[in-house]
Design an enzyme around this catalytic site. Structure first.
Site, PDB file in Angstrom:
ATOM      1  N   GLU A  63       1.024  -0.878  -2.847  1.00 29.51           N
ATOM      2  CA  GLU A  63       1.014  -2.213  -3.458  1.00 29.51           C
ATOM      3  C   GLU A  63       0.223  -3.078  -2.492  1.00 29.51           C
ATOM      4  O   GLU A  63       0.601  -3.219  -1.335  1.00 29.51           O
ATOM      5  CB  GLU A  63       2.475  -2.665  -3.632  1.00 29.51           C
ATOM      6  CG  GLU A  63       2.621  -3.878  -4.493  1.00 29.51           C
ATOM      7  CD  GLU A  63       2.853  -5.094  -3.661  1.00 29.51           C
ATOM      8  OE1 GLU A  63       1.862  -5.810  -3.409  1.00 29.51           O
ATOM      9  OE2 GLU A  63       3.990  -5.308  -3.239  1.00 29.51           O
ATOM     10  N   CYS A  72       2.819 -11.447  -1.738  1.00 31.41           N
ATOM     11  CA  CYS A  72       1.780 -10.759  -2.520  1.00 31.41           C
ATOM     12  C   CYS A  72       1.550 -11.439  -3.854  1.00 31.41           C
ATOM     13  O   CYS A  72       0.524 -11.224  -4.496  1.00 31.41           O
ATOM     14  CB  CYS A  72       2.150  -9.290  -2.703  1.00 31.41           C
ATOM     15  SG  CYS A  72       3.880  -9.050  -3.009  1.00 31.41           S
TER      16      CYS A  72
HETATM   17  P1  NAP Z   1      -1.940  -3.437   6.956  1.00 29.77           P
HETATM   18  O1  NAP Z   1      -3.011  -3.706   7.928  1.00 29.77           O
HETATM   19  O2  NAP Z   1      -2.358  -2.947   5.639  1.00 29.77           O
HETATM   20  O3  NAP Z   1      -0.938  -2.416   7.643  1.00 29.77           O
HETATM   21  C1  NAP Z   1       0.263  -1.991   7.011  1.00 29.77           C
HETATM   22  C2  NAP Z   1       0.730  -0.717   7.645  1.00 29.77           C
HETATM   23  O4  NAP Z   1      -0.190   0.330   7.352  1.00 29.77           O
HETATM   24  C3  NAP Z   1       0.806  -0.803   9.149  1.00 29.77           C
HETATM   25  O5  NAP Z   1       1.995  -0.190   9.536  1.00 29.77           O
HETATM   26  C4  NAP Z   1      -0.393  -0.026   9.645  1.00 29.77           C
HETATM   27  O6  NAP Z   1      -0.110   0.693  10.818  1.00 29.77           O
HETATM   28  C5  NAP Z   1      -0.655   0.957   8.534  1.00 29.77           C
HETATM   29  N1  NAP Z   1      -2.081   1.232   8.379  1.00 29.77           N
HETATM   30  C6  NAP Z   1      -3.038   0.342   8.059  1.00 29.77           C
HETATM   31  N2  NAP Z   1      -4.230   0.951   7.981  1.00 29.77           N
HETATM   32  C7  NAP Z   1      -4.016   2.255   8.244  1.00 29.77           C
HETATM   33  C8  NAP Z   1      -4.856   3.397   8.322  1.00 29.77           C
HETATM   34  N3  NAP Z   1      -6.163   3.310   8.128  1.00 29.77           N
HETATM   35  N4  NAP Z   1      -4.296   4.580   8.623  1.00 29.77           N
HETATM   36  C9  NAP Z   1      -2.975   4.680   8.851  1.00 29.77           C
HETATM   37  N5  NAP Z   1      -2.138   3.636   8.816  1.00 29.77           N
HETATM   38  C10 NAP Z   1      -2.646   2.443   8.514  1.00 29.77           C
HETATM   39  O7  NAP Z   1      -1.083  -4.734   6.670  1.00 29.77           O
HETATM   40  P2  NAP Z   1      -0.327  -5.707   7.657  1.00 29.77           P
HETATM   41  O8  NAP Z   1      -0.347  -5.225   9.048  1.00 29.77           O
HETATM   42  O9  NAP Z   1       0.976  -5.912   7.040  1.00 29.77           O
HETATM   43  O10 NAP Z   1      -1.117  -7.073   7.530  1.00 29.77           O
HETATM   44  C11 NAP Z   1      -2.514  -7.176   7.662  1.00 29.77           C
HETATM   45  C12 NAP Z   1      -3.077  -7.873   6.443  1.00 29.77           C
HETATM   46  O11 NAP Z   1      -2.658  -7.195   5.250  1.00 29.77           O
HETATM   47  C13 NAP Z   1      -2.613  -9.291   6.202  1.00 29.77           C
HETATM   48  O12 NAP Z   1      -3.298 -10.245   6.945  1.00 29.77           O
HETATM   49  C14 NAP Z   1      -2.846  -9.431   4.720  1.00 29.77           C
HETATM   50  O13 NAP Z   1      -4.187  -9.745   4.452  1.00 29.77           O
HETATM   51  C15 NAP Z   1      -2.556  -8.098   4.164  1.00 29.77           C
HETATM   52  N6  NAP Z   1      -1.222  -7.985   3.532  1.00 29.77           N
HETATM   53  C16 NAP Z   1      -1.141  -8.132   2.199  1.00 29.77           C
HETATM   54  C17 NAP Z   1       0.084  -8.030   1.578  1.00 29.77           C
HETATM   55  C18 NAP Z   1       0.201  -8.186   0.102  1.00 29.77           C
HETATM   56  O14 NAP Z   1       1.283  -8.035  -0.410  1.00 29.77           O
HETATM   57  N7  NAP Z   1      -0.836  -8.460  -0.610  1.00 29.77           N
HETATM   58  C19 NAP Z   1       1.243  -7.778   2.292  1.00 29.77           C
HETATM   59  C20 NAP Z   1       1.132  -7.621   3.679  1.00 29.77           C
HETATM   60  C21 NAP Z   1      -0.118  -7.724   4.273  1.00 29.77           C
HETATM   61  P3  NAP Z   1      -0.244   0.046  12.276  1.00 29.77           P
HETATM   62  O15 NAP Z   1       0.198  -1.348  12.199  1.00 29.77           O
HETATM   63  O16 NAP Z   1       0.646   0.891  13.098  1.00 29.77           O
HETATM   64  O17 NAP Z   1      -1.681   0.140  12.611  1.00 29.77           O
END
Ligand code: NAP
Length: 527
Positions: free
Chosen positions: A264, A301
């Site tokens: 999601e 989200c």
């Molecule tokens: P994220 O960067 O997507 O990371 C979420 C989880 O996935 C983290 O535990 C991360 O691990 C892991 N992950 C990310 N990329 C990966 C990859 N290439 N391979 C393996 N694991 C991976 O999201 P976030 O840290 O929650 O927030 C960053 C940004 O995501 C926010 O600024 C926002 O833009 C977006 N976000 C959107 C929503 C929504 O509902 N639309 C919700 C939350 C966040 P690690 O942290 O251990 O690297």
């Protein structure tokens, strides 16, 4: 109480040397506890335990699993203040939000407990034998849903309780009969460990097999990557960015045995504001939307990141009202310096696009890690031609698009990426004049809202939280509500199987009294 270790099954374990800390964005300091990232060996152990546990857990009755889920809920509540304090220290979110989210988490666990205790969710379907059928007899065939196997759940940064360790994905997977390995979110590992301790306690109290649950720490993508590639893992649940979700989806598809990734991801949740509504209640709509855009510092989200209207005096007044209202809202803290960093960068990138007007940008001093809310506006043509303006700015930011006419409004909606929600704001009978616009909106979203706001996702059976890509990787499934259990199961048929060897839901006697489709007729009767 917090050890900083991983739970590999019921055992605390910290064999690695890579450590990290969580961060208190309100105080702008690191929290005290140190977390140890899981080693490759510990990940293998967790998956091996989950695979062993699955052999037993998949056969455990709905009643016993329900007891497990209800005990998890009790143990989470028993964590009391320690959980709330840790949650607040790792997120910058207020106590009220922490308690509300805990209530939702506990509610979700109990909702799934009720579902599986009753039992009809397995969709038992029976076609009895027709031995005298001509020209060929028919076998006795019985179908039901069965669990997939060990599931990896990635905790969400923006829902440390309701969409993390014991959140919706975990509750649904455990309810279905799948063991769960949580990849804890590094921004709230303390909250994660406390909740994990509650799950492990509940597993021990209710005699669940060791390995039914593990909680893995990580501070980089290596751990998540290994988990998704692991041959013992059979599906993945994820909430986060499009970049992260898509990377995991690609990894899963490249495996020798591809597995589903239910991610999601991002959404800008378009809101269409029709002219009569603007004429009659521009002021109140502006107030409501300023509140929705800034709710939870825009870290939902379902945040309304895109408002669409027809160019008019009414729309200009609305933009002015919305800008005034949003500037009057006190800025609030974001989850983590990385999240606010991403917000500032993406907002800057969006508002620096040509032909865009910024109508509100909070420019007074704010505390460190507090977000400055902003509103921008563009002409429909500019929006259509510039994909950067379509991208999610995760935080309290929204863009108002002024369309030339209904045709352009419909074209813009039709060309949007897939979204979790779409909203229509309309008065009296004006919606009936916009049937093509409404139809276009329906085609791009998973949930459509009339005269409301998209923020606030009710947990109930009729809720759809998901939508066309990239809001989710599989629009056929919801991530919220009882039907989210369907992501973790597969249909399975028994042909001419002896009654005493059949699972309880398919037996002739129907001891649980579940609702079944028997010879094309829905009934709870025995055969
Ligand atoms: P994220 O960067 O997507 O990371 C979420 C989880 O996935 C983290 O535990 C991360 O691990 C892991 N992950 C990310 N990329 C990966 C990859 N290439 N391979 C393996 N694991 C991976 O999201 P976030 O840290 O929650 O927030 C960053 C940004 O995501 C926010 O600024 C926002 O833009 C977006 N976000 C959107 C929503 C929504 O509902 N639309 C919700 C939350 C966040 P690690 O942290 O251990 O690297």
């Amino acid at each position: 109480m917090i050890t900083g270790k991983n739970y590999i099954g019921n055992q605390l374990s910290a064999k690695g040397s890579k450590t990290y800390k969580t961060f208190n964005p309100q105080l702008n300091i690191e929290n005290d506890s140190t977390y140890t990232e899981a080693t490759s060996e510990e990940i293998d152990e967790a998956v091996a335990l989950a695979s062993e546990a699955f052999k037993v857990y998949r056969t455990i009755s709905g009643k016993q699993k329900a007891e497990f889920l209800n005990t998890i809920a009790d143990e989470i509540l028993a964590l009391d203040d320690a959980l709330i304090k840790t949650y607040c220290s790792e997120t910058g979110l207020p106590e009220g939000r922490a308690k509300g989210e805990r209530g939702r988490t506990v509610g979700q666990l109990r909702m799934f407990a009720n579902l599986i205790e009753e039992g009809s969710w397995v969709e038992a379907t029976i076609d009895t034998a027709l031995p005298n059928r001509e020209p060929m007899p028919r076998s006795d065939i019985r179908k039901m849903l069965v669990p997939l196997g060990p599931i990896v759940v990635f905790g969400a940064s923006n829902f440390p309780l309701a969409y993390s360790t014991a959140g919706g994905d975990t509750a649904a997977a455990l309810a279905s009969g799948c063991p769960v390995i949580v990849k804890s979110h590094p921004m709230h590992s303390g909250t994660g460990e406390l909740v994990a301790s509650a799950i492990v306690k509940a597993a021990e109290k209710t005699n669940m097999p060791n390995g039914v649950f593990s909680n893995i720490n990580s501070s980089g993508i290596a751990v998540g990557t290994q988990l998704v590639k692991h041959s013992g893992v059979k599906a993945v649940g994820f909430t986060g960015s499009i970049k992260g979700g898509r990377a995991l989806y690609n990894l899963a598809a490249q495996r020798e045995e591809p597995i589903p990734v239910f991610a999601e991801m991002g959404s800008i949740n378009p809101v269409v504001v029709l002219p009569e509504a603007l004429k009659n209640r521009s002021g109140s709509l502006a107030k409501t939307y300023a509140g929705s855009i800034t709710l939870g510092t825009g870290q939902f989200c379902t945040n309304p990141g895109l408002l669409l209207g027809l160019k008019s005096e009414g729309l200009s007044n609305f933009i002015e009202n919305l800008s005034n209202e949003i500037i009057n809202i006190e800025p609030s803290c974001m989850l983590h310096p990385n999240i606010i960093g991403a917000y500032e960068n993406k907002k800057q990138k969006a508002i620096s696009q040509s032909s865009l007007t910024v109508t509100a940008d909070y420019d007074s001093e704010v505390q460190t890690n507090y977000a400055r809310q902003a509103i921008a506006t563009v002409e429909g043509k500019t929006f259509m031609e510039n994909q950067t303006l379509h991208q999610e700015v995760f935080g309290p930011y929204s863009i108002v698009v002024q369309c030339e006419n209904k045709g352009q409004l419909e074209a813009i909606i039709s060309n949007l990426d897939g979204q979790l929600t779409g909203t229509l704001i309309a008065d009296n009978n004006e919606a009936s004049n916009y049937s093509k616009v409404i139809s276009a909106l329906q085609n791009r979203v998973g949930r459509i809202i009339y005269n409301g706001v998209p923020t606030g996702v009710e947990v109930c059976p009729s809720m759809v939280h998901g939508g066309p890509y990239p809001s989710s990787t599989d629009s056929r499934f919801t991530a919220v509500g009882i039907h989210s259990i369907k992501r973790w199961v597969r249909p399975f048929s028994y042909q001419d199987w002896p009654n005493d060897l059949l699972p309880i839901e398919l037996k002739n006697e129907n001891p649980l009294g579940v609702s079944r489709l028997v010879n094309k007729k829905q009934t709870s009767d025995k055969l």
